[in-house]
Design a protein around this motif. Structure first.
Motif, PDB file in Angstrom:
ATOM      1  N   LEU A  71      33.053  38.926  33.136  1.00 23.44           N
ATOM      2  CA  LEU A  71      32.996  38.229  34.415  1.00 23.44           C
ATOM      3  C   LEU A  71      31.613  37.611  34.582  1.00 23.44           C
ATOM      4  CD1 LEU A  71      34.686  41.144  36.340  1.00 23.44           C
ATOM      5  CD2 LEU A  71      35.726  38.912  35.939  1.00 23.44           C
ATOM      6  N   ILE A 113      34.747  39.272  42.652  1.00 16.48           N
ATOM      7  CA  ILE A 113      35.043  38.224  41.675  1.00 16.48           C
ATOM      8  C   ILE A 113      36.298  38.568  40.884  1.00 16.48           C
ATOM      9  CG2 ILE A 113      33.648  39.024  39.688  1.00 16.48           C
ATOM     10  CD1 ILE A 113      32.974  35.601  40.907  1.00 16.48           C
ATOM     11  N   LEU A 117      40.065  36.726  40.861  1.00 15.85           N
ATOM     12  CA  LEU A 117      40.745  36.373  39.609  1.00 15.85           C
ATOM     13  C   LEU A 117      42.186  36.878  39.629  1.00 15.85           C
ATOM     14  CD1 LEU A 117      40.541  35.422  36.532  1.00 15.85           C
ATOM     15  CD2 LEU A 117      40.038  37.818  36.035  1.00 15.85           C
ATOM     16  N   ILE A 118      42.347  38.134  40.012  1.00 16.25           N
ATOM     17  CA  ILE A 118      43.675  38.751  40.001  1.00 16.25           C
ATOM     18  C   ILE A 118      44.587  38.096  41.041  1.00 16.25           C
ATOM     19  CG2 ILE A 118      44.869  40.922  40.526  1.00 16.25           C
ATOM     20  CD1 ILE A 118      43.547  40.753  37.715  1.00 16.25           C
ATOM     21  N   GLU A 121      46.030  35.216  39.237  1.00 14.13           N
ATOM     22  CA  GLU A 121      46.751  35.382  37.973  1.00 14.13           C
ATOM     23  C   GLU A 121      47.873  36.408  38.009  1.00 14.13           C
ATOM     24  OE1 GLU A 121      46.119  33.165  35.916  1.00 14.13           O
ATOM     25  OE2 GLU A 121      44.195  32.443  36.694  1.00 14.13           O
ATOM     26  N   VAL A 122      47.882  37.250  39.013  1.00 16.53           N
ATOM     27  CA  VAL A 122      48.929  38.275  39.075  1.00 16.53           C
ATOM     28  C   VAL A 122      49.799  38.020  40.294  1.00 16.53           C
ATOM     29  CG1 VAL A 122      49.363  40.746  39.478  1.00 16.53           C
ATOM     30  CG2 VAL A 122      47.606  40.039  37.838  1.00 16.53           C
ATOM     31  N   LEU A 130      47.180  47.204  35.586  1.00 18.09           N
ATOM     32  CA  LEU A 130      46.183  46.555  34.735  1.00 18.09           C
ATOM     33  C   LEU A 130      44.868  47.326  34.859  1.00 18.09           C
ATOM     34  CD1 LEU A 130      46.135  42.669  35.280  1.00 18.09           C
ATOM     35  CD2 LEU A 130      46.404  43.870  33.096  1.00 18.09           C
ATOM     36  N   LEU A 132      41.042  46.562  33.694  1.00 16.45           N
ATOM     37  CA  LEU A 132      40.164  45.534  33.103  1.00 16.45           C
ATOM     38  C   LEU A 132      38.716  45.971  33.260  1.00 16.45           C
ATOM     39  CD1 LEU A 132      41.930  42.394  34.623  1.00 16.45           C
ATOM     40  CD2 LEU A 132      42.128  43.235  32.268  1.00 16.45           C
TER      41      LEU A 132
END
Lengths: 577, 577
Positions: A71, A113, A117-118, A121-122, A130, A132
């Motif tokens: 990230l 951040i 993102l999630i 994308e999810v 998940l 990460l």
């Protein structure tokens, strides 16, 4: 690696600024150098230790089913504004503007951040769970960076984030990480404890800290030798210990206590035990004045008070502020007659009968103060710090105390960030639900320093074999002697061929100088080649942590070194039963 | 890794902002995501490619005798002030202040910080030479970040610094790095060229760029097919190509050229070829107006002009500035009568006889302009850009042109930084001498993008085997078929046991969807399991870069896959003869 080529500048003197042993030894042994306050360069030896720790962390995260990513360090303000932490983070956050004037920060942590993102994308339950993670620099502008790598402004962390459908999933992710973290620190060779902990600025509702036990640790923990209870004193639950109070309530009475400001002085003057005094402390909670009460023999724990108040900023009120509000010096404050100031009383306070407290008039105290009759607390809540010897809140056995260095912390975040940033998914029935999150950090550079705090002696560092920069140092007592030199080179090459990480001290220095430096740097195993022993077909074998040196056969030595190292690593690798 | 668990969100549509193919494909295939302009998150697939490239870089640096360390990203202003670059770096440098108001920057490069380190730690010739490197984020606040990873604001670099006693040592370090860089890019599977290059803001006196050849590259290079000459056009040396000029010098004459501002228009109007026109361009060099002359058929190269001027900032002067200074529009400017403005003339200018130039009066040009007679240049110097087809400055053969993406650059710095920061050593005679430095960078994230620019087709990425996120994808055409599923799982486990990096596409998707995604992501080898082929004891084997698919025996497949991968890696590993 040849010592003649290794860039590991050692220092004879301990730098004055280094207050703790890890800072002193890492500087002296050439692992780190300061670039600015709280900002360090990791020299080749330090870099190798970091990579060893990172390697262990990576293996355990991957074993738990996590995936690595990277990230950004430089993060736009927008996501922090969405979570509300842009304003809340305060001066600890490094902030800057780009050439177009847009605000950014250097990531102190990455909940925002990665949630952003999630969020993009999810969108389906099929994509969950998940795990990460990343291993990267973090930034915190500490008011007073100190203790070397233990409290820096630029430091290396592994941070992992879990994303689950529900609380049960989070529980499972949390459990996986608890196990992975235990594996990491065990494999690093560290003596540690997982303790229940406060959630602090990260938020969430459940947390464990992983503490490396060391006398120099900043954190205090209590643990039960009989059951599995262990907690940071910041949150360790206290069991009230009422004193015997056979008396009936007597009338409130103001007595002169000229010049008696401390618990000790007041008790001596009035002839009462500290257990019968009410200690009153004034705090500013997000700017508002509040009073907090604990018994005279107890210490107030500010983390507990802050959690009870639910405030963002808590600090002890300046005496001037108290004087202004109440017209009295802080040595004579008490809970009686505080009209507009909310009172937070520790659980032990209601048990007091005919107690002593400041009269809110200089040089006077009240005696025969009775809670509820003479003042009404806004809240009665656990505020005091638990000490060693007190009963375990789980099983009642006496707790033990220890000091620790926090090297890891795991949090159940719940839906705090997913709700704030709108990270949701559609469940099997097509219903939109917030993703349930956890976050899990390990201080990589901090772990390096904590290992030194735990493993050192007056000569230098004693690295656990799994995180040592090199495993073995080969020392020919003289490099000018052609036979010794040749034999040392041969052993060095054999060790390398076996995959052993070895340093050959090929410098033209006296043997004594080489021994001192090897002890300072802390190579786990030292192999010394002298003329006499060599003529007898032996080499001197010494573990850094042991006082004993023994002559071992030269024949087949490299293989035996390899096996000894593998055994030592396997020992760390197997969980205790 | 199972595709069902892999966090690699792909996109059906190409994001509008992505202008170049690497940006488009890395986004679409789920390798990266944008966090802010010029700032990216590397998702697990992207992270794996980075680690592959880093691994190759690390091996080659270590093989060259270099040692890895970690320097700070957050750097105090002081060291930059010592070198003089704090003021010179301008808006490209991200700057910030800490809570105490002390200025810092985010390192765009690390010459200063490592020179300050070496100044403290090195004092004897015995400690030299040293090659030190790190792999870390770098920061440049680009005015217009674009092209994805090719021009970002936060990016990953390997930077190495060499420290030598003298120029001969530097030459040796530079040679080592030239070889190491060639090895790195060859092992990454890239078609590249090392070209002579400008030294730019880093400074120093000698430099090579490593260019990945790609039509989309921003840089233009020329190279000689006959000898080893290769250079960035920014510095490629031009050989003057004088035109036939049999005429005697004629008297200067002013002619009306109403509305004719361009080379093309003026030439057509006056009936002369562009080779006989003097193109005059006005620049501001650190604020001062200068005139630069090239022939009408040539392009001026600003890097050459800047180097000739030795200035820090160079920009084309605004037409208003020219108008103010000369009272004429830029379409009619020329070198005749420029009294206070220094003239820099390209090497071809002195060969001109009876040339055409602007008259510094609107709508008029001079004809019969003769250099030296009608104007005197301050300097005659190579200013024009070399094009393909021109003679090689080394051997005279026609040069070829190509476009490239700069992925690495190596510099001989000499004593620029060691003198500025006082990094000296004592030589054998006890004399204090400045350390001689070099610096050597590889854009890790840029190399990832450059590989995609070079290796892709209309379906997606075609990763070189050495830097692919995974080497093999195993695709059962249906996961619902228990036999296929079982066989696919078995093959996957066998591949893992052989140490092959494999993805099993165990998702419940149509085979077509899996093929499209496998092509997009660019796994080098695809193994497809269907019922028909499996009943015949075969599996379909297809390299991503090839059109052919062939049936191969299932028996012993994992071992053969491993061998094929090893062969492919070895091919990249062996230097061309």
């Amino acid at each position: 690696m040849r010592a003649s080529q290794l860039f590991a500048p050692t220092l004879k003197e301990t730098p004055a600024e280094a207050e703790v042993i890890s800072h002193q030894l890492l500087l002296r042994a050439g692992f780190i150098r300061k670039a600015a306050a709280g900002i360090y360069t990791f020299l080749p030896l330090g870099w190798r230790v970091l990579k060893k720790i990172e390697g262990i962390v990576r293996e355990e995260m991957d074993r738990a089913g996590a995936q690595e990513l990277v990230l950004p360090i430089l993060q736009p303000a927008e996501v922090w504004q969405e979570s509300g932490r842009w304003d809340l983070y305060g001066e600890e956050m490094f902030r800057l503007k780009d050439r177009h004037g847009r605000p950014f920060c250097l990531g102190p942590t990455h909940e925002e951040i990665i949630t952003a993102l999630i969020r993009s994308e999810v969108n389906s339950y099929k994509q969950l769970p998940l795990l990460l993670y990343q291993i990267q620099n973090k930034y915190r502008d500490e008011r007073r960076p100190r203790f070397g790598l233990l409290r820096g402004r630029e430091f290396i962390m592994k941070d992992l984030y879990s994303f689950d459908r529900d609380e049960a999933g989070l529980e499972e992710s949390y459990r996986k990480m608890y196990t992975a973290y235990s594996n990491v620190f065990r494999r690093c060779g560290l003596k540690f404890r997982a303790v229940e902990a406060d959630t602090g600025a990260i938020g969430g509702n459940f947390s464990h800290e992983f503490m490396v036990l060391a006398e120099t640790g900043e954190a205090r923990v209590v643990f039960c030798p009989s059951c599995d209870y262990a907690a940071n004193v910041e949150i360790a639950q206290s069991i009230p210990q009422p004193i015997e109070t056979p008396e009936k309530e007597l009338p409130l009475k103001k007595v002169a206590t000229p010049g008696k400001r401390t618990v000790e002085d007041v008790c001596a003057y009035l002839g009462v035990i500290p257990q019968r005094l009410i200690k009153t402390l004034f705090y500013e909670a997000d700017g508002q004045l509040v009073a907090a009460l604990v018994r005279g023999d107890r210490e107030l724990n500010e983390v507990k008070l802050q959690n009870a108040l639910g405030c963002w900023k808590l600090k002890l009120a300046e005496p001037e502020r108290v004087k202004e509000a109440l017209g009295v010096s802080v040595g004579y404050v008490g809970p009686v007659g505080l009209n507009d100031i909310p009172i937070y009383a520790d659980l032990e306070i209601p048990y007091l009968v005919n107690a002593v407290a400041g009269a809110n008039v200089d040089d006077y105290h009240w005696v025969n103060v009775n809670p509820e009759r003479d003042f009404v607390p806004a809240k009665v809540v656990d505020l005091r710090e638990v000490g060693a010897g007190e009963p375990c809140p789980q099983c009642g056995q006496p707790l033990e105390g220890a000091r620790g260095i926090e090297v890891g912390q795991i949090f159940k975040l719940g839906t705090k960030y997913s709700k704030a940033l709108g990270a949701t998914y559609l469940d099997e029935t097509g219903r939109e639900r917030p993703i349930v999150m956890g976050c899990y950090g390990i201080g990589i550079s901090r772990t390096m320093a904590a290992a030194v705090e735990q493993y050192h002696d007056e000569k230098g560092i004693i690295w656990p074999i799994s995180i040592a920069p090199y495993q073995v140092v080969v020392i020919p007592v003289s490099i000018k002697d052609p036979l010794l030199r040749e034999e040392a080179e041969k052993l060095y090459e054999e060790l390398k061929a076996e995959g052993v990480e070895a340093v050959l001290d090929d410098r033209d220095e006296r043997a004594g100088v080489k021994f001192v430096e090897a002890d300072l740097i802390g190579y786990p195993l030292r192999l010394t080649l002298g003329n006499k022993t060599l003529s007898q077909g032996t080499v001197d074998w010494k573990w850094r942590g042991s006082q004993e040196e023994q002559a071992v056969p030269r024949e087949g030595l490299a293989r035996r070194v390899k096996e000894a190292i593998q055994r030592a690593l396997q020992e760390l690798d197997s969980p205790s039963p």
